[in-house]
Enzyme design. Structure first.
Site, PDB file in Angstrom:
ATOM      1  N   GLY A   8       0.823  -1.219   0.000  1.00 13.45           N
ATOM      2  CA  GLY A   8       0.000   0.000   0.000  1.00 13.45           C
ATOM      3  C   GLY A   8       0.851   1.261   0.000  1.00 13.45           C
ATOM      4  O   GLY A   8       0.457   2.300   0.531  1.00 13.45           O
ATOM      5  N   GLY A  11      -0.551   4.685  -1.214  1.00  6.94           N
ATOM      6  CA  GLY A  11      -1.703   5.272  -0.519  1.00  6.94           C
ATOM      7  C   GLY A  11      -1.331   6.456   0.355  1.00  6.94           C
ATOM      8  O   GLY A  11      -0.176   6.898   0.381  1.00  6.94           O
ATOM      9  N   ARG A  36      -2.077  -1.618  -8.013  1.00  8.52           N
ATOM     10  CA  ARG A  36      -2.360  -1.326  -9.420  1.00  8.52           C
ATOM     11  C   ARG A  36      -1.612  -0.107  -9.941  1.00  8.52           C
ATOM     12  O   ARG A  36      -1.190  -0.071 -11.075  1.00  8.52           O
ATOM     13  CB  ARG A  36      -3.869  -1.101  -9.595  1.00  8.52           C
ATOM     14  CG  ARG A  36      -4.601  -2.389  -9.922  1.00  8.52           C
ATOM     15  CD  ARG A  36      -6.018  -2.098 -10.326  1.00  8.52           C
ATOM     16  NE  ARG A  36      -6.767  -1.504  -9.219  1.00  8.52           N
ATOM     17  CZ  ARG A  36      -7.519  -2.188  -8.381  1.00  8.52           C
ATOM     18  NH1 ARG A  36      -7.624  -3.479  -8.527  1.00  8.52           N
ATOM     19  NH2 ARG A  36      -8.181  -1.590  -7.417  1.00  8.52           N
ATOM     20  N   ASP A  53       0.156  -7.499  -4.901  1.00  7.66           N
ATOM     21  CA  ASP A  53      -1.256  -7.541  -4.520  1.00  7.66           C
ATOM     22  C   ASP A  53      -1.326  -8.423  -3.269  1.00  7.66           C
ATOM     23  O   ASP A  53      -0.967  -9.598  -3.315  1.00  7.66           O
ATOM     24  CB  ASP A  53      -2.046  -8.148  -5.692  1.00  7.66           C
ATOM     25  CG  ASP A  53      -3.503  -8.367  -5.358  1.00  7.66           C
ATOM     26  OD1 ASP A  53      -3.907  -8.131  -4.200  1.00  7.66           O
ATOM     27  OD2 ASP A  53      -4.243  -8.795  -6.271  1.00  7.66           O
ATOM     28  N   TYR A 142     -15.841  -2.591   7.922  1.00  5.72           N
ATOM     29  CA  TYR A 142     -14.480  -2.126   8.215  1.00  5.72           C
ATOM     30  C   TYR A 142     -14.089  -2.518   9.647  1.00  5.72           C
ATOM     31  O   TYR A 142     -13.020  -3.078   9.887  1.00  5.72           O
ATOM     32  CB  TYR A 142     -14.446  -0.606   8.045  1.00  5.72           C
ATOM     33  CG  TYR A 142     -13.092   0.037   8.233  1.00  5.72           C
ATOM     34  CD1 TYR A 142     -12.022  -0.280   7.394  1.00  5.72           C
ATOM     35  CD2 TYR A 142     -12.885   0.990   9.223  1.00  5.72           C
ATOM     36  CE1 TYR A 142     -10.785   0.338   7.551  1.00  5.72           C
ATOM     37  CE2 TYR A 142     -11.659   1.615   9.381  1.00  5.72           C
ATOM     38  CZ  TYR A 142     -10.610   1.281   8.538  1.00  5.72           C
ATOM     39  OH  TYR A 142      -9.390   1.895   8.694  1.00  5.72           O
TER      40      TYR A 142
HETATM   41  C1  AKB Z   1     -11.497   5.876   7.841  1.00  4.98           C
HETATM   42  O1  AKB Z   1     -12.115   6.936   8.018  1.00  4.98           O
HETATM   43  O2  AKB Z   1     -11.996   4.863   7.347  1.00  4.98           O
HETATM   44  C2  AKB Z   1     -10.071   5.808   8.301  1.00  4.98           C
HETATM   45  C3  AKB Z   1      -9.975   5.315   9.704  1.00  4.98           C
HETATM   46  C4  AKB Z   1     -10.300   6.202  10.826  1.00  4.98           C
HETATM   47  O3  AKB Z   1      -9.632   4.190   9.916  1.00  4.98           O
HETATM   48  N1  AKB Z   1      -9.459   7.100   8.170  1.00  4.98           N
END
Ligand code: AKB
Length: 316
Positions: A8, A11, A36, A53, A142
């Site tokens: 990453g 990023g 990518r 990847d 997440y």
């Molecule tokens: C997000 O907003 O998804 C990230 C985080 C706080 O993990 N910046």
């Protein structure tokens, strides 16, 4: 000297962390890994780059062997808002990708840094002064991947002795590479819009307090924890780290000290608002301070001054 792979690396965090690691450990000892997008400019010119990847374990293994890597900074991840839109992708990258990295690390005796996030907490977590060890029942994909990731890293340390370490990052504010698809991204966009248009329409509402951090402190945390004396670490993965907590009005006020005509308006994105509402207001980072000497430099006023100075030059 360490031999490092950064996944990453193109990023938001990776692009700056790779450069710092090259400064500290030598350009040729830090391989920038990207999925990518090939980097351009100093990231490409200053040291090796390889396409990696993280969902392809053979490729990770090939690069680790080729460069005799002993430390992996695994930053490739899908952020919170994109994870809600594409839960399948989030699971694949954030869980299967991390699993692959840990397996390659186990086979090749590498240390691993992986960031967790304030997203690893949920609506039943104490929102203020959130303890290091507390309820973690996130209600976002997440968050699910972040809690599972923390546990997986702890497991690899206990079961296989892989030297895994990590921090729970708050929203990261930076001026090099834009973040992509996070809930805290407003706190980056607001500076760009303040300079370009002197106004900003925010997708989170007033009174939404979240932990935030300026990039230099986030980078220092990543380096310091990997350099920490392991005998002092009671926790391993996912240390709370915190520098400032604010809501959109407070960041707008800090911008107005430099751009008095700056205006903030609101158009709430219900998905990101719900995510933000489930996250802590501010975390207790005393375990990080006690166990590896975590400290920081930037508060809101100092960050705003620096962001506006750097972006004014960059955007003119
Ligand atoms: C997000 O907003 O998804 C990230 C985080 C706080 O993990 N910046």
């Amino acid at each position: 000297m360490k031999k490092i792979l950064v996944t990453g690396s193109v990023g938001q965090i990776g692009s700056e962390l790779t450069m710092l690691l090259r400064e500290l450990y030598g350009n040729n000892n830090v391989v920038a890994g990207g999925n990518r997008t090939k980097p351009t400019g100093k990231l490409l010119d200053s040291g090796p780059f390889e396409f990696v990847d993280c969902t392809d374990s053979d490729r990770i293994s090939e690069i680790v062997k080729k460069y005799k890597i002993d430390t992996i900074y695994h930053l490739a991840a899908i952020l919170s808002a994109v994870a809600e839109a594409k839960p399948n992708l989030a699971w694949n990258v954030n869980i299967n990708g991390l699993y692959n990295v840990l397996e390659v690390a186990r086979e090749n005796k590498c240390a691993v840094f992986t960031p967790s996030s304030i997203g690893a907490f949920g609506p039943t977590t104490p929102a203020d002064n959130t303890p290091q060890d507390t309820i973690q029942r996130p209600n976002t994909m997440y968050g699910v991947t972040k809690v599972a990731g923390e546990l997986l890293c702890d497991y690899y340390y206990k079961r296989f002795g892989v030297d895994t370490r990590g921090v729970r990052y708050p929203g990261i504010i930076s001026n090099e590479t834009l973040p992509g698809g996070g809930t805290t991204d407003y706190a980056v966009d607001i500076y760009y819009e303040a300079i370009k248009h002197k106004k900003y329409t925010c997708f989170l509402k007033e009174g939404t307090f979240l932990d935030m951090m300026y990039m230099p402190d986030a980078l220092k945390a990543a380096v310091d924890i990997m350099e920490a004396d392991p005998s002092k670490l009671i926790h391993r993965n996912a240390f709370n780290i915190s520098t400032m907590s604010f809501d959109p009005e407070m960041i707008a006020d800090s911008i107005r000290k430099h751009i008095p005509e700056f205006k903030i308006a609101y158009k709430i994105d219900p998905v990101r608002q719900e995510i933000a509402d489930s996250w802590p207001n501010n975390m207790d980072d005393s375990a990080a301070t006690a166990e590896w000497g975590w400290s920081y430099e930037y508060d809101l006023a100092k960050m705003t001054e620096d962001m506006l100075m750097v972006l004014t030059k960059k955007l003119k």
